[in-house]
Design an enzyme around this catalytic site. Structure first.
Site, mmCIF file in Angstrom:
data_model
loop_
_atom_site.group_PDB
_atom_site.id
_atom_site.type_symbol
_atom_site.label_atom_id
_atom_site.label_comp_id
_atom_site.label_asym_id
_atom_site.label_seq_id
_atom_site.Cartn_x
_atom_site.Cartn_y
_atom_site.Cartn_z
ATOM 1 N N CYS A 71 0.823 -1.218 0.000
ATOM 2 C CA CYS A 71 0.000 0.000 0.000
ATOM 3 C C CYS A 71 0.852 1.261 0.000
ATOM 4 C CB CYS A 71 -0.967 -0.013 1.182
ATOM 5 S SG CYS A 71 -0.220 -0.388 2.770
HETATM 6 N N1 LIG Z 1 -3.475 -4.427 5.491
HETATM 7 C C1 LIG Z 1 -3.095 -3.734 4.415
HETATM 8 O O1 LIG Z 1 -3.379 -2.537 4.286
HETATM 9 C C2 LIG Z 1 -2.327 -4.413 3.321
HETATM 10 C C3 LIG Z 1 -2.023 -5.750 3.354
HETATM 11 N N2 LIG Z 1 -1.311 -6.321 2.334
HETATM 12 C C4 LIG Z 1 -0.913 -7.708 2.400
HETATM 13 O O2 LIG Z 1 -2.032 -8.587 2.482
HETATM 14 C C5 LIG Z 1 -1.675 -9.743 3.217
HETATM 15 C C6 LIG Z 1 -2.669 -9.922 4.362
HETATM 16 O O3 LIG Z 1 -2.555 -8.792 5.221
HETATM 17 P P1 LIG Z 1 -3.627 -8.421 6.321
HETATM 18 O O4 LIG Z 1 -4.982 -8.811 5.895
HETATM 19 O O5 LIG Z 1 -3.353 -7.007 6.639
HETATM 20 O O6 LIG Z 1 -3.171 -9.380 7.527
HETATM 21 P P2 LIG Z 1 -4.078 -9.994 8.691
HETATM 22 O O7 LIG Z 1 -3.133 -10.319 9.782
HETATM 23 O O8 LIG Z 1 -5.211 -9.086 9.001
HETATM 24 O O9 LIG Z 1 -4.671 -11.346 8.071
HETATM 25 C C7 LIG Z 1 -3.848 -12.442 7.793
HETATM 26 C C8 LIG Z 1 -4.681 -13.586 7.251
HETATM 27 O O10 LIG Z 1 -3.824 -14.672 6.914
HETATM 28 C C9 LIG Z 1 -4.154 -15.832 7.700
HETATM 29 N N3 LIG Z 1 -2.900 -16.494 8.075
HETATM 30 C C10 LIG Z 1 -2.043 -16.149 9.059
HETATM 31 N N4 LIG Z 1 -0.966 -16.967 9.037
HETATM 32 C C11 LIG Z 1 -1.157 -17.846 8.028
HETATM 33 C C12 LIG Z 1 -0.417 -18.941 7.504
HETATM 34 N N5 LIG Z 1 0.773 -19.268 8.019
HETATM 35 N N6 LIG Z 1 -0.932 -19.634 6.465
HETATM 36 C C13 LIG Z 1 -2.124 -19.303 5.929
HETATM 37 N N7 LIG Z 1 -2.865 -18.265 6.397
HETATM 38 C C14 LIG Z 1 -2.390 -17.560 7.421
HETATM 39 C C15 LIG Z 1 -4.924 -15.311 8.880
HETATM 40 O O11 LIG Z 1 -5.777 -16.346 9.350
HETATM 41 P P3 LIG Z 1 -6.223 -16.477 10.903
HETATM 42 O O12 LIG Z 1 -7.116 -15.330 11.198
HETATM 43 O O13 LIG Z 1 -6.947 -17.765 10.952
HETATM 44 O O14 LIG Z 1 -4.971 -16.463 11.706
HETATM 45 C C16 LIG Z 1 -5.680 -14.140 8.249
HETATM 46 O O15 LIG Z 1 -6.796 -14.608 7.539
HETATM 47 C C17 LIG Z 1 -0.245 -9.539 3.705
HETATM 48 O O16 LIG Z 1 0.671 -10.180 2.857
HETATM 49 C C18 LIG Z 1 -0.093 -8.044 3.649
HETATM 50 O O17 LIG Z 1 1.233 -7.680 3.572
HETATM 51 C C19 LIG Z 1 -0.945 -5.596 1.231
HETATM 52 C C20 LIG Z 1 -1.205 -4.256 1.151
HETATM 53 C C21 LIG Z 1 -1.878 -3.550 2.218
HETATM 54 C C1 LIG Z 2 1.157 0.253 9.483
HETATM 55 C C2 LIG Z 2 1.954 -0.782 8.763
HETATM 56 O O1 LIG Z 2 2.739 -1.503 9.349
HETATM 57 N N1 LIG Z 2 1.774 -0.849 7.449
HETATM 58 C C3 LIG Z 2 2.459 -1.818 6.630
HETATM 59 C C4 LIG Z 2 1.890 -1.789 5.247
HETATM 60 C C5 LIG Z 2 2.019 -3.145 4.628
HETATM 61 C C6 LIG Z 2 1.589 -3.311 3.197
HETATM 62 O O2 LIG Z 2 1.410 -2.464 2.383
HETATM 63 O O3 LIG Z 2 1.526 -4.530 2.784
HETATM 64 P P1 LIG Z 2 2.718 -5.549 2.480
HETATM 65 O O4 LIG Z 2 3.242 -5.965 3.807
HETATM 66 O O5 LIG Z 2 2.017 -6.610 1.754
HETATM 67 O O6 LIG Z 2 3.750 -4.896 1.654
HETATM 68 C C7 LIG Z 2 3.947 -1.510 6.568
HETATM 69 O O7 LIG Z 2 4.317 -0.351 6.541
HETATM 70 O O8 LIG Z 2 4.715 -2.480 6.437
#
Ligand SMILES: NC(=O)C1=CN([C@@H]2O[C@H](COP(=O)(O)OP(=O)(O)OC[C@H]3O[C@@H](n4cnc5c(N)ncnc54)[C@H](OP(=O)(O)O)[C@@H]3O)[C@@H](O)[C@H]2O)C=CC1
Ligand SMILES: CC(=O)N[C@@H](CCC(=O)OP(=O)(O)O)C(=O)O
Length: 346
Positions: A150
């Site tokens: 992001c």
């Molecule tokens: N949040 C954001 O703004 C952004 C996130 N991302 C990326 O998206 C992905 C998910 O992030 P986010 O939703 O924020 O993270 P969360 O911690 O909110 O969610 C993680 C998810 O993955 C599951 N999980 C955890 N460990 C494992 C594992 N070992 N194997 C399979 N599933 C697993 C969890 O399940 P359970 O609840 O059962 O533990 C949960 O559903 C990451 O790679 C992150 O970097 C990218 C850009 C922005």
């Molecule tokens: C607040 C905070 O920790 N934000 C995350 C944003 C992660 C993200 O954009 O996703 P990926 O991990 O998939 O790159 C960071 O800065 O690392």
């Protein structure tokens, strides 16, 4: 046609946002949701705002469970998706919201992430200028897509027009205000309300943040040779949103008019990346829930720098919205299906 869809990591923030947006997608039907520690529980126990999915139960995240769908969205911690994607058929459209397939440079992966390196996939920021066109061109027909980080998408979209037009030096300084939802449903102490509220907290300072090589890779696609990027994110007490202030020196003789032309022409045809009129500045409040990135741009004459300020919702344009927009392009569907430019205010 209806495409069957599985969402892995559906109990998390990014997976939840994919589901919220897909509920309005006329061609996608979510039939499977998966998690890890929460497998076996009804989805709405973890995502009580997602009422339209009341019948779905979280399954284990395994290749067997994910196989047999037309489209798979992965929203897993980085490092967890590679082993799964290796097991899915080549013709399945897979969109990875994690970092595993973003970087082309194995050395950068080893330095900033570590663990097994996986091949880079088409990068899911359609509006990014790349080699005289847009990254959108590489997403058409793709079956493997890496959704962006992001922060990386915010900084790259903010400054890429100046790189593509050849009017700025490759010496980028980016300071971002970011909401804690970017870190996922993390139990780390710094994300507790008692630590966050009433404070602004820098992290990943001094060139250590994982998005530095991702931004550099994006700017090289836009035309840079060897960009230097100083990147400083600051956690602020807002649930979601990123406000990126990105500056760079102007090349000699470049005028304010050329800057405005470069930014406006880069995004003139874009619905989801909009340049505001001169003197107007974006706020995170204007993009929450929307797939929009809003940009304000000006020249600081005294400093001889361009200043671009970009706001986006990390969970929509920064992740889930970008993932769905890219999936639409890959399948030849209207790019904005299930996505909106309207935010939620106040
Ligand atoms: N949040 C954001 O703004 C952004 C996130 N991302 C990326 O998206 C992905 C998910 O992030 P986010 O939703 O924020 O993270 P969360 O911690 O909110 O969610 C993680 C998810 O993955 C599951 N999980 C955890 N460990 C494992 C594992 N070992 N194997 C399979 N599933 C697993 C969890 O399940 P359970 O609840 O059962 O533990 C949960 O559903 C990451 O790679 C992150 O970097 C990218 C850009 C922005
Ligand atoms: C607040 C905070 O920790 N934000 C995350 C944003 C992660 C993200 O954009 O996703 P990926 O991990 O998939 O790159 C960071 O800065 O690392």
């Amino acid at each position: 046609m209806t495409y069957t869809v599985a969402v892995a990591g559906a109990s998390g923030y990014a997976g939840g946002e994919v589901l919220r947006l897909l509920a309005d997608h006329p061609e996608f039907e979510v039939t499977t949701v998966t998690a890890s520690s929460n497998a076996g529980r009804p989805l709405v126990e973890l995502q009580p705002h997602l009422r339209s999915y009341a019948e779905l139960v979280l399954q284990e995240t395994t290749p067997e469970v994910l196989r047999g769908h037309d489209v798979v969205f992965l929203a897993l911690p980085h490092g967890a998706s590679g082993a799964i994607t290796d097991e899915l058929d080549d013709d399945v459209l897979v969109i990875d919201c994690g970092a595993d397939h973003r970087l082309a440079d194995e050395g950068a992966w080893a330095t900033f992430y570590g663990g097994e390196f996986h091949e880079p996939w088409a990068y899911g920021v359609p509006e990014l200028p790349a080699a005289g066109g847009k990254l959108r061109d590489r997403l058409a027909g793709a079956r493997k897509i890496a959704a962006p980080g992001c922060n990386a998408s915010a900084v790259s979209l903010a400054i890429a027009p100046g790189i593509a037009a050849g009017i700025i030096e490759e010496d980028i300084v980016a300071v971002l205000a970011v909401g804690p939802s970017g870190a996922g449903k993390n139990l780390k102490v710094q994300y507790l309300a008692s630590e966050l509220l009433g404070s602004a907290s820098p992290y990943g300072v001094g060139g250590t943040h994982r998005h530095v090589p991702e931004i550099a890779q994006n700017l090289v696609l836009a035309g840079a040779a060897a960009p230097r990027i100083s990147f400083t994110p600051v956690l602020v007490p807002m649930a979601r949103g990123i406000l990126a202030t990105v500056t760079a020196p102007l090349k000699p003789g470049v005028t304010g008019g050329q800057v405005r032309d470069a930014w406006e022409s880069a995004y003139a045809a874009e619905r989801f990346v909009q340049v505001l009129p001169a003197g107007a500045w974006p706020r995170t409040a204007d993009v929450l829930g929307a797939n929009t990135a809003l940009i304000g741009v000006t020249v600081d004459e005294a400093a001889n720098r361009v200043v671009a300020v970009l706001a986006l919702d990390n969970l929509v344009k920064g992740t889930a919205g970008a993932a769905i927009q890219s999936a639409n392009i890959a399948l030849g569907l209207p790019e904005g299906t299930a996505l909106t430019t309207n935010g939620v205010a106040p």
